[in-house]
Design a protein around this motif. Structure first.
Motif, PDB file in Angstrom:
ATOM      1  N   UNK A   1      -4.964   5.217  -1.740  1.00  0.00           N
ATOM      2  CA  UNK A   1      -5.630   5.178  -0.433  1.00  0.00           C
ATOM      3  C   UNK A   1      -5.322   3.893   0.328  1.00  0.00           C
ATOM      4  N   UNK A   2      -4.908   2.862  -0.387  1.00  0.00           N
ATOM      5  CA  UNK A   2      -4.568   1.599   0.273  1.00  0.00           C
ATOM      6  C   UNK A   2      -3.090   1.517   0.637  1.00  0.00           C
ATOM      7  N   UNK A   3      -2.345   2.615   0.430  1.00  0.00           N
ATOM      8  CA  UNK A   3      -0.946   2.650   0.837  1.00  0.00           C
ATOM      9  C   UNK A   3       0.035   2.134  -0.192  1.00  0.00           C
ATOM     10  N   UNK A   4      -0.363   2.081  -1.466  1.00  0.00           N
ATOM     11  CA  UNK A   4       0.520   1.596  -2.524  1.00  0.00           C
ATOM     12  C   UNK A   4       1.251   2.782  -3.152  1.00  0.00           C
ATOM     13  N   UNK A   5       2.598   2.800  -3.151  1.00  0.00           N
ATOM     14  CA  UNK A   5       3.342   3.901  -3.784  1.00  0.00           C
ATOM     15  C   UNK A   5       3.272   3.789  -5.304  1.00  0.00           C
ATOM     16  N   UNK A   6       2.140   4.202  -5.852  1.00  0.00           N
ATOM     17  CA  UNK A   6       1.777   3.905  -7.236  1.00  0.00           C
ATOM     18  C   UNK A   6       2.764   4.497  -8.244  1.00  0.00           C
ATOM     19  N   UNK A   7       3.106   5.771  -8.079  1.00  0.00           N
ATOM     20  CA  UNK A   7       3.973   6.427  -9.061  1.00  0.00           C
ATOM     21  C   UNK A   7       5.352   5.772  -9.085  1.00  0.00           C
ATOM     22  N   UNK A   8       5.860   5.430  -7.925  1.00  0.00           N
ATOM     23  CA  UNK A   8       7.168   4.764  -7.862  1.00  0.00           C
ATOM     24  C   UNK A   8       7.131   3.413  -8.569  1.00  0.00           C
ATOM     25  N   UNK A   9       6.065   2.655  -8.360  1.00  0.00           N
ATOM     26  CA  UNK A   9       5.950   1.335  -8.990  1.00  0.00           C
ATOM     27  C   UNK A   9       5.850   1.478 -10.500  1.00  0.00           C
ATOM     28  N   UNK A  10       5.007   2.415 -10.959  1.00  0.00           N
ATOM     29  CA  UNK A  10       4.830   2.605 -12.405  1.00  0.00           C
ATOM     30  C   UNK A  10       6.148   3.045 -13.052  1.00  0.00           C
ATOM     31  N   UNK A  11       6.841   3.971 -12.398  1.00  0.00           N
ATOM     32  CA  UNK A  11       8.109   4.457 -12.953  1.00  0.00           C
ATOM     33  C   UNK A  11       9.135   3.323 -13.036  1.00  0.00           C
ATOM     34  N   UNK A  12       9.213   2.514 -11.987  1.00  0.00           N
ATOM     35  CA  UNK A  12      10.186   1.410 -11.978  1.00  0.00           C
ATOM     36  C   UNK A  12       9.794   0.308 -12.948  1.00  0.00           C
ATOM     37  N   UNK A  13       8.495   0.169 -13.202  1.00  0.00           N
ATOM     38  CA  UNK A  13       8.042  -0.891 -14.106  1.00  0.00           C
ATOM     39  C   UNK A  13       8.558  -0.689 -15.519  1.00  0.00           C
TER      40      UNK A  13
ATOM     41  N   UNK B   1      10.671  10.629  -0.077  1.00  0.00           N
ATOM     42  CA  UNK B   1      10.143  11.118   1.198  1.00  0.00           C
ATOM     43  C   UNK B   1      11.093  12.113   1.846  1.00  0.00           C
ATOM     44  N   UNK B   2      12.384  11.899   1.673  1.00  0.00           N
ATOM     45  CA  UNK B   2      13.382  12.716   2.366  1.00  0.00           C
ATOM     46  C   UNK B   2      14.082  13.703   1.441  1.00  0.00           C
ATOM     47  N   UNK B   3      13.450  14.000   0.315  1.00  0.00           N
ATOM     48  CA  UNK B   3      13.962  15.047  -0.556  1.00  0.00           C
ATOM     49  C   UNK B   3      15.160  14.663  -1.380  1.00  0.00           C
ATOM     50  N   UNK B   4      15.448  13.362  -1.513  1.00  0.00           N
ATOM     51  CA  UNK B   4      16.593  12.932  -2.302  1.00  0.00           C
ATOM     52  C   UNK B   4      16.176  12.359  -3.651  1.00  0.00           C
ATOM     53  N   UNK B   5      14.898  12.491  -3.969  1.00  0.00           N
ATOM     54  CA  UNK B   5      14.340  12.148  -5.274  1.00  0.00           C
ATOM     55  C   UNK B   5      13.124  13.050  -5.480  1.00  0.00           C
ATOM     56  N   UNK B   6      12.661  13.267  -6.720  1.00  0.00           N
ATOM     57  CA  UNK B   6      11.494  14.131  -6.957  1.00  0.00           C
ATOM     58  C   UNK B   6      10.291  13.723  -6.131  1.00  0.00           C
ATOM     59  N   UNK B   7       9.580  14.711  -5.628  1.00  0.00           N
ATOM     60  CA  UNK B   7       8.507  14.424  -4.679  1.00  0.00           C
ATOM     61  C   UNK B   7       7.315  13.705  -5.297  1.00  0.00           C
ATOM     62  N   UNK B   8       7.214  13.688  -6.627  1.00  0.00           N
ATOM     63  CA  UNK B   8       6.104  12.991  -7.260  1.00  0.00           C
ATOM     64  C   UNK B   8       6.109  11.512  -6.903  1.00  0.00           C
ATOM     65  N   UNK B   9       7.267  10.980  -6.573  1.00  0.00           N
ATOM     66  CA  UNK B   9       7.364   9.559  -6.254  1.00  0.00           C
ATOM     67  C   UNK B   9       6.853   9.225  -4.854  1.00  0.00           C
ATOM     68  N   UNK B  10       6.413  10.227  -4.087  1.00  0.00           N
ATOM     69  CA  UNK B  10       5.829   9.960  -2.775  1.00  0.00           C
ATOM     70  C   UNK B  10       4.335   9.660  -2.851  1.00  0.00           C
TER      71      UNK B  10
END
Length: 555
Positions: free
Chosen positions: A386-398, A373-382
């Protein structure tokens, strides 16, 4: 006097003039990476980009912290602590580390009460101390949480060997655990309830074990042996470690202080969920107050009854099976002649390891989301659903959960264990940074004449608590591997201390690249991007019946 949390104050005083369109908002969040960094200011104004939703209650927030804190360290590791240092030394060590955990929890709770935003304490480090510190803390805490996920999954799989030690099924059990851990996090609607139920089962189990230990100590077991404080006299309450005499007893105490500080790590998870908690200022404050006393009470009573029942020289304390066979609670049952209950304890250990893995995956994904969110990681992770789940971040961390398969091969297991051990000191850096950020926060409020009484949650013992926490976490960082200097090996030295140069490389690298500076107290931004009380809090619903009244007191 107007305060940063007053309605309308945010509209009248904007330190950052960039609006959401200038920040390059997309359908599901994101920032324009071409923006000038502007010493961190540009990325404080992200409330229009933050797409997570407030679905968790205070009971979910506190149980998330309990899930990350009460795990195999208490149910298994406490036995090794007693064997190494003795019953009294272990009790003193856990009590001492509890004060440091309390200082850290109060600090992060108060800052979160002021600014319940995504990014939690790495963001506070950026906002109150230095953007470079926020970057270093964020990435350090991210990979510490990330690599804890496969560690906990592996622990859960090993626990299953208590019932089934067939080598051919280890892969199957690991695959199931990986899949369920990821699934629980992807189904965000039920994550909070899942962690709540598992944490309640753990708490109930530990309370039952404490009561059972007390009964055994008072002679209520099958052997009818009333033990009292016998084990504190024979073999003794304080054991020698590395050296004989008083120095050895002190080193034994200090070694368990270091071990206990690992065990308490995770209490700060209560603040990670702030941006997804309803009425966060009120509920995080309640959770902070309750989670510490629940954890410290369970830990202290557990250590006390174990020390009464199991002598520190009992041979079973030297076992390293990874399942209930090495649990001091099971050893106490064995001594008293109780059968059958070890299976219940093993189930609790399994549940503890699994819920901890799910909690740390949640934490890693939210920290990564906050950094993006604050530009300290690639923006794709933001990206959020629609339900407010940070999907890309969860998938990447999984993906990190798949590392647990490395333990199934002997050569890979050695590398995996070494890699995980490198991150065990990361929690110390998080605690140190939380207390440092709070001291800057406190001084900034004083310098700008902002009244702390406006905060819904605050500690009357601040800032002295944070000075205490800052000092002791620095001690933990510098001396966590003290025993390596008595029995030196290169691999252990690297394991204990590699995280320090890694953290410093993050800090100075970001500082050099973006030319960031340390904020003066007069210049700290207490306004931009921080929601007002009216924007976050909703009226508290009174309990409707007796059960809800009881639940509100207990939970």
């Amino acid at each position: 006097m107007a305060t940063p949390l007053d309605d309308g104050y945010l509209k009248r005083h904007q330190f950052n003039t960039l609006n959401s369109s200038e920040l390059g908002r997309e359908d599901h969040g994101g920032i324009d990476e071409s923006l000038p960094y502007e010493n961190g200011r540009a990325y404080f104004h992200v409330e229009d980009l933050d797409c997570v939703q407030r679905r968790l209650g205070q009971r979910h927030a506190q149980m998330l912290a309990i899930a990350g804190t009460i795990g195999t360290g208490l149910l298994l590791g406490s036995g090794h602590a007693i064997q190494q240092a003795g019953s009294l030394s272990t009790l003193i060590a856990y009590a001492h580390v509890g004060t440091v955990a309390y200082a850290t929890l109060c600090a992060v709770g108060e800052m979160t009460s002021f600014a319940p935003v995504s990014g939690t304490f790495p963001h506070f480090c950026s906002r109150f101390v230095d953007p470079a510190l926020g970057f270093a803390v964020g990435w350090n805490y991210f990979y510490t949480n990330l690599l804890t996920v496969p560690s906990e999954i592996t622990a859960a799989q090993i626990v299953l060997t208590f019932w089934d030690d067939s080598p051919g099924r280890h892969v199957l059990y690991t695959a199931i655990l990986v899949a369920v851990t990821i699934f629980v996090n992807l189904v965000g609607k039920y994550f909070g309830e899942t962690e709540f139920v598992m944490s309640m089962i753990k708490i109930t189990l530990i309370i039952g074990l404490i009561m059972l230990g007390l009964i055994i100590d008072l002679g209520g077991g099958p052997d009818h042996d009333r033990r009292g404080f016998r084990t504190w006299h024979n073999p003794g309450a304080m054991n020698e470690y590395l050296k004989p005499g008083g120095l050895g007893r002190f080193l034994g105490l200090f070694s368990v202080i270091i071990q206990a500080s690992f065990t308490f790590q995770g209490v700060e998870l209560v603040a990670v969920a702030a941006a997804e908690t309803e009425s966060p200022r009120r509920n995080i404050g309640i959770a902070v107050r309750r989670v510490f006393w629940k954890i410290i009470t369970l830990y202290m009573l557990s250590i006390l009854v174990i020390g009464w029942t199991v002598p520190s020289n009992h041979p079973d304390l030297l076992k390293e099976t990874g399942n209930a066979a090495e649990s001091p609670f099971v050893i106490a049952m064995k001594i008293a002649g109780i059968k059958g209950l070890p299976h219940v304890v093993n189930a609790g250990i399994f549940l503890s390891a699994f819920s901890s893995g799910a909690a740390f995956l949640y934490s890693a994904s939210r920290v990564l989301y906050g950094l993006a969110l604050r530009g300290q990681a690639p923006r794709v992770f933001t990206y959020c659903t629609r339900t407010g789940l940070p999907l890309v971040s969860i998938v990447a961390c999984s993906g990190a959960a798949l590392l647990s398969f490395m333990t199934l091969r002997s050569g890979s297991a050695t590398f995996f264990n070494w890699m995980v051990n490198l991150t065990t000191t990361g929690g110390y850096g998080a605690w140190f940074s939380i207390n440092l950020a709070y001291i800057a926060f406190y001084r900034g409020m004083e310098a700008q004449n902002i009244d702390r009484q406006q905060l819904i949650y605050k500690s009357s013992l601040q800032p002295w608590l944070s000075y205490w926490g800052l000092f002791w976490t620095a001690v933990f960082i510098l001396f966590n591997g003290f025993d390596v200097f008595f029995r030196f090996t290169t691999s252990k030295f690297i394991t204990y201390y590699i995280n320090i140069p890694l953290f410093l490389s993050f800090y100075f690298g970001w500082k050099w690249w973006h030319r960031t500076g340390i904020w003066r107290s007069e210049d700290i931004d207490f306004i931009t991007g921080i929601p007002t009380i009216a924007e976050t809090e909703v009226p508290e619903m009174p309990p409707r019946n007796l059960w809800e009244k009881i639940g509100r007191i207990i939970i």
